[in-house]
Design an enzyme around this catalytic site. Structure first.
Site, PDB file in Angstrom:
ATOM      1  CB  SER A 174     -22.923   9.162  12.742  1.00 47.58           C
ATOM      2  OG  SER A 174     -21.824   9.754  13.360  1.00 47.58           O
ATOM      3  CG  HIS A 223     -23.905  14.273  12.063  1.00 43.72           C
ATOM      4  ND1 HIS A 223     -24.061  13.658  13.274  1.00 43.72           N
ATOM      5  CD2 HIS A 223     -23.037  13.512  11.377  1.00 43.72           C
ATOM      6  CE1 HIS A 223     -23.316  12.570  13.323  1.00 43.72           C
ATOM      7  NE2 HIS A 223     -22.680  12.457  12.170  1.00 43.72           N
ATOM      8  CG  ASP A 277     -26.308  14.935  15.640  1.00 44.93           C
ATOM      9  OD1 ASP A 277     -26.999  15.043  14.610  1.00 44.93           O
ATOM     10  OD2 ASP A 277     -25.156  14.456  15.649  1.00 44.93           O
TER      11      ASP A 277
HETATM   12  C1  4AZ Z   1     -18.166  10.274  13.320  1.00 40.80           C
HETATM   13  O1  4AZ Z   1     -17.298  10.898  12.724  1.00 40.80           O
HETATM   14  C2  4AZ Z   1     -17.873   9.787  14.685  1.00 40.80           C
HETATM   15  N1  4AZ Z   1     -16.010   7.615  18.789  1.00 40.80           N
HETATM   16  C3  4AZ Z   1     -18.861   9.135  15.393  1.00 40.80           C
HETATM   17  C4  4AZ Z   1     -18.606   8.677  16.664  1.00 40.80           C
HETATM   18  C5  4AZ Z   1     -17.380   8.858  17.215  1.00 40.80           C
HETATM   19  C6  4AZ Z   1     -16.374   9.496  16.518  1.00 40.80           C
HETATM   20  C7  4AZ Z   1     -16.629   9.957  15.233  1.00 40.80           C
HETATM   21  C8  4AZ Z   1     -17.161   8.386  18.593  1.00 40.80           C
HETATM   22  O2  4AZ Z   1     -19.254  10.067  12.807  1.00 40.80           O
END
Ligand code: 4AZ
Length: 255
Positions: free
Chosen positions: A219, A53, A109
């Site tokens: 992420s 993503h 992902d």
């Molecule tokens: C995000 O939006 C995201 N707490 C990544 C990880 C988490 C929440 C949101 C986990 O990329």
């Protein structure tokens, strides 16, 4: 140099009221906050592992009349813990996305990015280390400690609130210095009820009430098990409901 928003978008955003879920607070944000998208992990030979993503589509849409795509507009900085300085900045040569990924529920992902090296990884020397991939023969056990690293948002966020607002109502910020958090691998039963794509390719990871967690911008970054004095890559930050919210474990891609 790699602004992700047009002048028109920045002006329109400034006119939105605070608390409006569509407001991105663009004019209040430092350039590193506007440019940063995701983390990744260097696995060697010019390849970076990240989340699918994080490389959503090749065409990023035009900005101020100029066509953009991942190759023209995205760069990868490696060899420093500072988001804005040091190490080396790499162009992208190509991107490989897992064929089972789809953006709705985000199964599988995971993606690989090949950098344009030009000898830069060699010049970084010991400042750039290759992380070893975790062996499937040694799965994580329940309640095992794991570590996550990134430059994502710094404050807890409740699920369902405007994405850029923290639990306390302040605007989420990105740090310039790399952050780390100790988390726990937990049983998949809670994640099974939270995540539609839940399956053996995912890991269920909790802040375990510590108030620490991954958040937006983390992420694609590494989830690590520490074996002796070596960090081993076990997962990739994928998705969650809010950040550091109680009883809301996040889903990571199993590497
Ligand atoms: C995000 O939006 C995201 N707490 C990544 C990880 C988490 C929440 C949101 C986990 O990329």
């Amino acid at each position: 140099p790699f602004a992700q928003y047009s002048k028109a978008e920045i002006l329109a955003d400034a006119k939105r009221e605070r608390g409006d879920p569509a407001k991105l607070y663009l004019s209040e944000r430092k350039s590193h906050e506007l440019a940063h998208k995701c983390g990744g992990a260097y696995i060697g030979d010019g390849w970076v592992l990240t989340a699918a993503h994080c490389v959503p589509k090749f065409d990023l849409g035009p900005i101020d009349g100029r066509a953009r795509n991942l190759i023209t507009d995205r760069r990868i900085r490696m060899g420093t813990q500072n988001l804005t300085a040091g190490g080396a900045v790499f162009q992208i040569e190509r991107v490989v996305v897992h064929s089972g990924y789809e953006p709705e529920n985000k199964p599988h992902d995971i993606a690989m990015i090949k950098i344009v090296d030009n000898g830069q990884t060699a010049r970084l020397g010991a400042r750039l280390k290759t992380i070893r991939l975790h062996s499937p023969a040694k799965p994580l056990f329940n309640n095992e400690d794991v570590w996550v690293y990134g430059w994502g948002w710094l404050s807890p966020r409740a699920p369902g609130t405007a994405a850029r607002q923290s639990v306390g109502g302040t605007t989420q910020r990105n740090p310039t210095e790399l952050q780390q958090a100790k988390l726990k691998h937990v049983s998949g039963s809670r994640c099974q009820s939270l995540y539609k794509a839940w399956g053996p390719g995912m890991l269920c990871i909790s802040g375990a009430g510590t108030g620490r967690d991954s958040c937006q911008g983390d992420s694609g970054g590494p989830l690590v098990r520490i074996e002796g004095n070596e960090k081993v890559l076990v997962g990739i930050v994928s998705q969650g409901y809010g950040c550091a919210y109680k009883d809301m474990p996040a889903a990571y891609t199993r590497v």
